[in-house]
Write a protein that holds these residues in place. Sequence first.
Motif, PDB file in Angstrom:
ATOM      1  N   GLY A  19      59.206 -66.114 -27.628  1.00 39.87           N
ATOM      2  CA  GLY A  19      58.595 -64.867 -28.070  1.00 39.87           C
ATOM      3  C   GLY A  19      57.533 -64.184 -27.380  1.00 39.87           C
ATOM      4  O   GLY A  19      57.179 -64.825 -25.901  1.00 39.87           O
ATOM      5  N   TYR A  20      56.444 -63.623 -27.719  1.00 35.48           N
ATOM      6  CA  TYR A  20      55.522 -63.139 -27.134  1.00 35.48           C
ATOM      7  C   TYR A  20      54.041 -63.320 -27.896  1.00 35.48           C
ATOM      8  O   TYR A  20      54.031 -63.609 -29.001  1.00 35.48           O
ATOM      9  N   ASP A  21      52.956 -62.969 -27.235  1.00 33.14           N
ATOM     10  CA  ASP A  21      51.453 -62.917 -27.764  1.00 33.14           C
ATOM     11  C   ASP A  21      51.204 -61.472 -27.669  1.00 33.14           C
ATOM     12  O   ASP A  21      51.558 -60.846 -26.276  1.00 33.14           O
ATOM     13  N   LEU A  22      50.073 -61.008 -27.931  1.00 32.07           N
ATOM     14  CA  LEU A  22      49.393 -59.632 -27.615  1.00 32.07           C
ATOM     15  C   LEU A  22      48.371 -60.049 -26.556  1.00 32.07           C
ATOM     16  O   LEU A  22      47.470 -61.203 -26.837  1.00 32.07           O
ATOM     17  N   TYR A  23      47.966 -59.381 -25.813  1.00 28.55           N
ATOM     18  CA  TYR A  23      46.954 -59.519 -24.733  1.00 28.55           C
ATOM     19  C   TYR A  23      45.632 -59.416 -25.660  1.00 28.55           C
ATOM     20  O   TYR A  23      45.375 -58.576 -26.520  1.00 28.55           O
ATOM     21  N   ASP A  24      44.709 -60.503 -25.128  1.00 26.46           N
ATOM     22  CA  ASP A  24      43.405 -60.535 -25.950  1.00 26.46           C
ATOM     23  C   ASP A  24      42.627 -59.187 -25.774  1.00 26.46           C
ATOM     24  O   ASP A  24      42.407 -58.790 -24.709  1.00 26.46           O
ATOM     25  N   LEU A  25      42.055 -58.968 -26.882  1.00 26.05           N
ATOM     26  CA  LEU A  25      41.364 -57.724 -26.992  1.00 26.05           C
ATOM     27  C   LEU A  25      40.090 -57.766 -26.408  1.00 26.05           C
ATOM     28  O   LEU A  25      39.302 -57.047 -25.449  1.00 26.05           O
ATOM     29  N   ASN A  26      39.553 -59.158 -25.930  1.00 23.39           N
ATOM     30  CA  ASN A  26      38.235 -59.420 -25.451  1.00 23.39           C
ATOM     31  C   ASN A  26      38.285 -59.265 -23.856  1.00 23.39           C
ATOM     32  O   ASN A  26      37.329 -58.951 -23.302  1.00 23.39           O
ATOM     33  N   HIS A  27      39.626 -58.694 -23.399  1.00 28.95           N
ATOM     34  CA  HIS A  27      39.807 -58.458 -22.031  1.00 28.95           C
ATOM     35  C   HIS A  27      39.398 -57.012 -21.723  1.00 28.95           C
ATOM     36  O   HIS A  27      38.875 -56.645 -20.560  1.00 28.95           O
ATOM     37  N   LEU A  28      39.227 -56.231 -22.966  1.00 30.30           N
ATOM     38  CA  LEU A  28      38.900 -55.010 -22.746  1.00 30.30           C
ATOM     39  C   LEU A  28      37.305 -54.642 -23.260  1.00 30.30           C
ATOM     40  O   LEU A  28      37.143 -54.027 -24.217  1.00 30.30           O
ATOM     41  N   GLY A  29      36.459 -54.748 -22.293  1.00 35.73           N
ATOM     42  CA  GLY A  29      35.115 -54.833 -22.741  1.00 35.73           C
ATOM     43  C   GLY A  29      34.763 -53.545 -22.771  1.00 35.73           C
ATOM     44  O   GLY A  29      33.751 -52.954 -23.796  1.00 35.73           O
ATOM     45  N   GLU A  30      35.270 -52.617 -22.157  1.00 32.74           N
ATOM     46  CA  GLU A  30      35.036 -51.022 -22.262  1.00 32.74           C
ATOM     47  C   GLU A  30      35.306 -50.499 -23.688  1.00 32.74           C
ATOM     48  O   GLU A  30      34.678 -49.513 -24.022  1.00 32.74           O
ATOM     49  N   PHE A  31      36.267 -51.145 -24.345  1.00 32.89           N
ATOM     50  CA  PHE A  31      36.548 -50.750 -25.684  1.00 32.89           C
ATOM     51  C   PHE A  31      35.876 -51.494 -26.801  1.00 32.89           C
ATOM     52  O   PHE A  31      36.130 -51.456 -27.834  1.00 32.89           O
ATOM     53  N   GLY A  32      34.776 -52.389 -26.349  1.00 30.85           N
ATOM     54  CA  GLY A  32      34.059 -53.094 -27.150  1.00 30.85           C
ATOM     55  C   GLY A  32      34.485 -54.667 -27.319  1.00 30.85           C
ATOM     56  O   GLY A  32      34.282 -55.180 -28.325  1.00 30.85           O
ATOM     57  N   GLY A  33      35.689 -54.917 -26.935  1.00 32.60           N
ATOM     58  CA  GLY A  33      36.460 -56.286 -27.289  1.00 32.60           C
ATOM     59  C   GLY A  33      36.660 -56.377 -28.570  1.00 32.60           C
ATOM     60  O   GLY A  33      37.290 -55.481 -29.132  1.00 32.60           O
ATOM     61  N   GLU A  34      36.108 -57.280 -29.169  1.00 34.30           N
ATOM     62  CA  GLU A  34      36.174 -57.595 -30.759  1.00 34.30           C
ATOM     63  C   GLU A  34      35.066 -57.271 -31.259  1.00 34.30           C
ATOM     64  O   GLU A  34      35.037 -57.522 -32.499  1.00 34.30           O
ATOM     65  N   LYS A  35      34.156 -56.553 -30.705  1.00 33.29           N
ATOM     66  CA  LYS A  35      32.778 -56.216 -31.162  1.00 33.29           C
ATOM     67  C   LYS A  35      33.035 -55.249 -32.705  1.00 33.29           C
ATOM     68  O   LYS A  35      32.479 -55.591 -33.475  1.00 33.29           O
ATOM     69  N   TYR A  36      33.709 -54.231 -32.440  1.00 30.67           N
ATOM     70  CA  TYR A  36      33.782 -53.366 -33.215  1.00 30.67           C
ATOM     71  C   TYR A  36      35.070 -53.443 -34.299  1.00 30.67           C
ATOM     72  O   TYR A  36      36.145 -53.590 -33.982  1.00 30.67           O
ATOM     73  N   GLU A  37      34.721 -53.618 -35.667  1.00 27.65           N
ATOM     74  CA  GLU A  37      35.715 -54.090 -36.579  1.00 27.65           C
ATOM     75  C   GLU A  37      36.839 -52.852 -36.724  1.00 27.65           C
ATOM     76  O   GLU A  37      37.975 -53.277 -36.929  1.00 27.65           O
ATOM     77  N   ASP A  38      36.454 -51.949 -36.664  1.00 29.18           N
ATOM     78  CA  ASP A  38      37.722 -50.731 -36.596  1.00 29.18           C
ATOM     79  C   ASP A  38      38.345 -50.290 -35.374  1.00 29.18           C
ATOM     80  O   ASP A  38      38.852 -49.345 -35.139  1.00 29.18           O
ATOM     81  N   VAL A  39      38.167 -51.201 -34.224  1.00 30.74           N
ATOM     82  CA  VAL A  39      38.994 -51.122 -33.207  1.00 30.74           C
ATOM     83  C   VAL A  39      39.855 -52.141 -33.313  1.00 30.74           C
ATOM     84  O   VAL A  39      39.609 -53.408 -33.135  1.00 30.74           O
ATOM     85  N   ILE A  40      41.259 -51.886 -33.503  1.00 34.82           N
ATOM     86  CA  ILE A  40      42.108 -52.929 -33.726  1.00 34.82           C
ATOM     87  C   ILE A  40      43.348 -52.956 -32.926  1.00 34.82           C
ATOM     88  O   ILE A  40      43.757 -51.954 -32.361  1.00 34.82           O
ATOM     89  N   ASN A  41      44.044 -53.895 -32.792  1.00 30.89           N
ATOM     90  CA  ASN A  41      45.585 -53.898 -31.864  1.00 30.89           C
ATOM     91  C   ASN A  41      46.623 -53.541 -32.941  1.00 30.89           C
ATOM     92  O   ASN A  41      46.419 -53.391 -34.046  1.00 30.89           O
ATOM     93  N   GLY A  42      47.685 -53.311 -32.293  1.00 27.22           N
ATOM     94  CA  GLY A  42      48.994 -52.792 -32.911  1.00 27.22           C
ATOM     95  C   GLY A  42      49.530 -53.687 -34.276  1.00 27.22           C
ATOM     96  O   GLY A  42      49.815 -53.135 -35.274  1.00 27.22           O
ATOM     97  N   LEU A  43      49.452 -54.943 -33.958  1.00 27.97           N
ATOM     98  CA  LEU A  43      49.878 -55.763 -35.020  1.00 27.97           C
ATOM     99  C   LEU A  43      49.076 -55.910 -36.035  1.00 27.97           C
ATOM    100  O   LEU A  43      49.440 -56.001 -37.298  1.00 27.97           O
ATOM    101  N   GLU A  44      47.483 -55.553 -36.036  1.00 30.86           N
ATOM    102  CA  GLU A  44      46.775 -55.606 -37.163  1.00 30.86           C
ATOM    103  C   GLU A  44      47.225 -54.233 -37.880  1.00 30.86           C
ATOM    104  O   GLU A  44      47.223 -54.107 -38.982  1.00 30.86           O
TER     105      GLU A  44
END
Lengths: 656, 101
Positions: free
Chosen positions: A337-362
Amino acid sequence: MNGNGKKKRIGVFVCHCGVNIAGVVDVERVAKALEGYSGVSFSTHYIYMCSEPGQNMILETIREEKLDSIIVAACSPTLHEKTFQSVIELAGLNPYQVEIANIREQDSWVHSDKEKATLKAIKIVKSMVEKVLQNESLEPIRVGVTRRALVIGAGISGIQSALDIADHGYEVLLVEKNPSIGGHMIQLSETFPTLDCSQCIMTPKMVEASRHPNIRILTYHEVESISGYVGNFKVKIRKKPRFVDPDKCTMCADCEDVCPQIVSDEFNMGLSFRKAIYLPFPQAVPGTYTLDIENCLGLLPIRCGKCKEVCEPDAINYDDQETVFEEEVGAVVVSTGYDLYDLNHLGEFGGEKYEDVINGLEFERILSASGPTGGEVRRPSDGKVPKNVVFIQCCGSRDPENHNPYCSKICCMYTSKHAMLYKHHVPDGNATVFYIDVRTGGKNFEEFYQRTIDEDQVLYVRGKVSKVYKEGDKIIVWGVDTLTGRKIEMEADLVVLAMSMVQTDGVNELLKKLRISSDANGWLSEAHPKLRPVESLNAGFYLAGCAHGPKDIPETVSQASAAVAKVGDLFAQEQLLHEPTVVPVDEDLCSGCGICVTICPYSARELDKEKGVVKVNEVLCEGCGACAAACPSGAAQQRNQTDDQIFSMVRAILRG
Amino acid sequence: MRIRNREKPFGIEKPVTARGQIVIIEDRCKGCGFCIEYCPNDVLRLSDKYNSKGYHPPYVAHEEECVDCGFCQMNCPDFAIFSVEVESGEREPAPAESVKR
């Protein structure tokens, strides 16, 4: 002279390959030049040796001229060595008495000077004559097959593979590292393009797998190592302690109620909680609780013991141990199977800093009826129903400078599905999708995407988002509409990122041990991108699902079934044949230095410490010849490619 | 797959655990600090005051965090501390990282 002191009768057949060879090499002159050369008793040329008339000509000539070995001067042996081996086998000769002189790839295709190319072709063919003179007749090595398969990973691809193998009548071990089978598919809310509820179509398969008499499900187990060779693998499997006896557990939830430890729930992507003793989700297979020892208050030196106190069937065993056991299998399906790319790589979108910026599986879990919100769309920070939702595609995909260069393939469709489902849940809400391209290559995919726009009024904006940040409790999305060239600043209550798919953590380390190769992005490599898409280059390993690259569910299921068809091919054989052109050891010459052992890429050689010589497992040897080149005492000689043969070939080339 | 470590997971169901009340028999305490060390939820602290033996006994700093696991009671060499269950109730869960030991 051959081994028996009898002079060989060799036939030389020069192929024109249309104009591929004859356009540059004077084939007639090559055939003439070989007439009367040592051992050659017949020489001719023909336009297509691999065609049926060409093959028949070889067959008849062998009979008429009483040849005992032949040389075909044609293309590369990878293309037609097998063809001509079967031709001379038909004529009653040993298949290892045919040699291919490659005068296409190594001559006509790389030269333009006709004279020089012709001379080179003559040299190549003469060197092959020298080799054939000393060729021995060989028999293929035969090994048995263990008709039992291992499937690594029990998501939809693993479950499908296991069910298919089991239905073919073979035994399957289905190994899963998590407490339940189901993989990522069981986390999804609904599936595109038909909007089937994922759980509704997945749980019957899970139950079927658990009830199939030929499938042994090993959840909370991991594959530690695999040794052996195609048809005869030995697998070391590590059982992680579950501390709960699955046969006794009745899923009454008493233990869960008293457990004092609260941790994030992986199944709900951290959007809800679970206890340290838990059932991953209600439909879990096997239906049993698992004690997560990482988060338990501890068993040593003292334990809180509350779960054991209340467990009526006495299913909890604190003395459960990690164990490693060995199983024998003939084929391995890798469906990790697969994993999702870590949100922390996208600093311009706040990484995991903003609770309401979520990934597709969430977002899948938020949409799911069995999810943390009970199927209502609410945002994680304050539980409010979001009125403006922004979806951003290609987060980490198609960005070779900063992230992954590849397209994750499913995001266009699942974003379209997300936006549609959001609008079904919140009809008065606004959904905006930022996209680079919308790729809807699949049956009924384009129609689904059009429905999202036409019926559900989802706004598609072509452009990239440069920044996502927070102002008060609003999230601001900065982007550009590349069709109008205008900058866009947009308020959002919730931002859903279509994160790139990546290879599962730790899988590549396992695969290095198995010698399965992967590409630059970590996805497993197939044996041939077009003609052998479900096999690994390492015989006996088959690929299914997203471990091989991003795929949607129908494609994953097809690949799983295709891989099983190949496993069936393997299991249908009574015995497996292995090339006999391996490198044995002359024990009288071997000094036991062990250089060949370290150099062998297939682990086929090992040092026999008692005898002080090297032993060879001929089934593992792929005949690469690395040991033969490295052996300082000449004890390692490849069959039909001995040092003597190579030297006479070199002499023939130097003589001209 | 790594999941995000959220400050507080949300959802319609709030986690329910037992709640405990800690009783400290101060004069039995010899200030070894085992209860403080072993408390998984960081409920106890060492106080500044002295007991009759001249040791610093612990005090309950965060009673709301106590889940009545009984670790303090099981570890105390002097039977100087115990917990009793007072009620079960909803709790705001602590982030996963701080719970992991």
